[in-house]
Motif scaffolding. Structure first.
Motif, mmCIF file in Angstrom:
data_model
loop_
_atom_site.group_PDB
_atom_site.id
_atom_site.type_symbol
_atom_site.label_atom_id
_atom_site.label_comp_id
_atom_site.label_asym_id
_atom_site.label_seq_id
_atom_site.Cartn_x
_atom_site.Cartn_y
_atom_site.Cartn_z
ATOM 1 N N ILE A 187 28.659 -26.035 6.268
ATOM 2 C CA ILE A 187 29.145 -27.098 7.132
ATOM 3 C C ILE A 187 30.302 -28.039 6.125
ATOM 4 N N ALA A 188 31.445 -28.287 6.792
ATOM 5 C CA ALA A 188 32.344 -29.148 5.723
ATOM 6 C C ALA A 188 32.107 -30.677 6.462
ATOM 7 N N GLU A 222 34.247 -26.241 13.791
ATOM 8 C CA GLU A 222 33.360 -25.344 13.328
ATOM 9 C C GLU A 222 32.049 -26.107 12.906
ATOM 10 N N SER A 223 32.455 -27.071 11.904
ATOM 11 C CA SER A 223 31.291 -27.822 11.326
ATOM 12 C C SER A 223 30.716 -28.653 12.166
ATOM 13 N N LEU A 224 31.525 -29.200 13.337
ATOM 14 C CA LEU A 224 30.784 -29.708 14.308
ATOM 15 C C LEU A 224 29.849 -29.172 14.958
ATOM 16 N N ALA A 225 30.304 -27.899 15.395
ATOM 17 C CA ALA A 225 29.185 -26.894 16.312
ATOM 18 C C ALA A 225 28.100 -26.649 15.557
ATOM 19 N N SER A 226 28.342 -26.518 14.179
ATOM 20 C CA SER A 226 27.102 -26.051 13.156
ATOM 21 C C SER A 226 25.979 -27.461 13.325
ATOM 22 N N LEU A 227 26.659 -28.729 13.152
ATOM 23 C CA LEU A 227 25.875 -29.794 13.037
ATOM 24 C C LEU A 227 25.212 -29.879 14.573
ATOM 25 N N ASP A 228 25.792 -29.906 15.487
ATOM 26 C CA ASP A 228 25.245 -30.019 16.923
ATOM 27 C C ASP A 228 23.914 -28.751 17.160
ATOM 28 N N ARG A 229 24.269 -27.685 16.359
ATOM 29 C CA ARG A 229 23.091 -26.576 16.487
ATOM 30 C C ARG A 229 21.901 -27.106 15.755
#
Length: 279
Positions: free
Chosen positions: A242-243, A268-275
């Protein structure tokens, strides 16, 4: 554990020596000398000339002989030694002089309820409120999920530097751990000089020096820097890389506190934070 508060005279002497020794005479345009230099950096007489003080005065400062330089002399030394703004503040703190523009206020007794609510209101952005020691005072659910196994950390150990150094689940949390630690140590050293009577902070520093070789090495380098903005690459065990871009804000009425806010640096990092926050 025996703790030791700041000895300003000793640290001022050591700091001046370290900053003098790191300077390159050629890059400063100083004339070459025929005899070889036995030690790196500038000579004391060169610092004295650049700062407009006597060589004997610089010698006595570096020997910790109890001088209390004025704000004008400190400013001249800071200029001569090419100190960065954070280093200049550190020099003024060690000498017991208020820096221009500083509030001189003491540590807050605790976060105002409105600040704690603000941390919650910043959701879904991960946010945390810290004091000058890096003690975590308030955080929102997103930040709690982002920090690995944060719920298992005892309340007395909820300190950002302790987590980074001594909390095993966070050993691999920062992709560039050395850089993250270097920034943290540089901030902690600035706080250490600004709060010379803070025994809790002195105790933390002593504990970290005793228990972590990297911290001890970085502390001995005497870097002083406070980063209020930047980017970090995190490695979360559940969702991967996550950046995040971070921003550090200082409340006007509580300048000893720091509000740290993370934002995803890319989609991509936003999607990871959401997950992560949906778990």
């Amino acid at each position: 554990m025996t703790t030791r508060t700041v000895d300003p005279t000793e640290e001022l002497a050591a700091f001046l020596r370290s900053r003098r020794e790191r300077l390159d005479p050629e890059r400063l345009g100083l004339p070459a000398h025929r005899r070889a230099r036995r030690t790196p950096g500038l000579r004391r007489e060169e610092v004295a000339e650049l700062a407009g003080v006597s060589t004997d005065y610089v010698v006595r400062l570096e020997q910790g002989r109890g001088l209390r330089p004025s704000a004008e002399v400190l400013a001249a030394l800071a200029l001569a030694l090419r100190l960065a703004p954070g280093e200049r503040d550190y020099l003024f703190d060690l000498a017991g002089r208020r820096r221009p523009g500083s509030t001189g206020g003491g540590a807050a007794a605790g976060p105002a309820p409105s600040l704690a609510r603000l941390v919650d209101d910043l959701s879904p952005l991960p946010a945390v409120l810290m004091d000058h020691r890096y003690d975590l005072l308030a955080w929102n659910p997103e930040m709690a999920r982002l920090l690995p196994d944060f719920d298992a950390v005892p309340p007395e150990r909820r300190n950002a530097m302790w987590l980074c150094l001594l909390h095993p689940p966070m050993r691999g949390f920062y992709a560039d751990r050395e850089s993250a630690l270097r920034d943290g140590v540089a901030h902690l050293r600035a706080a250490w000089a600004a709060h010379p009577q803070d025994r809790a902070l002195a105790g933390l520093v002593a504990e970290f020096i005793a228990q972590d070789e990297v911290f001890a090495r970085l502390w001995a380098e005497r870097e002083v820097r406070v980063n209020g903005r930047g980017r970090k690459l995190l490695r979360h065990p559940a969702v991967g890389a996550i950046a995040v871009d971070f921003e550090v804000l200082l409340p006007l009425e509580d300048p000893e506190l720091r509000l740290l806010v993370y934002r995803a640096a890319d989609q991509e990092s936003l999607a990871s934070l959401d997950r992560l926050c949906a778990r």
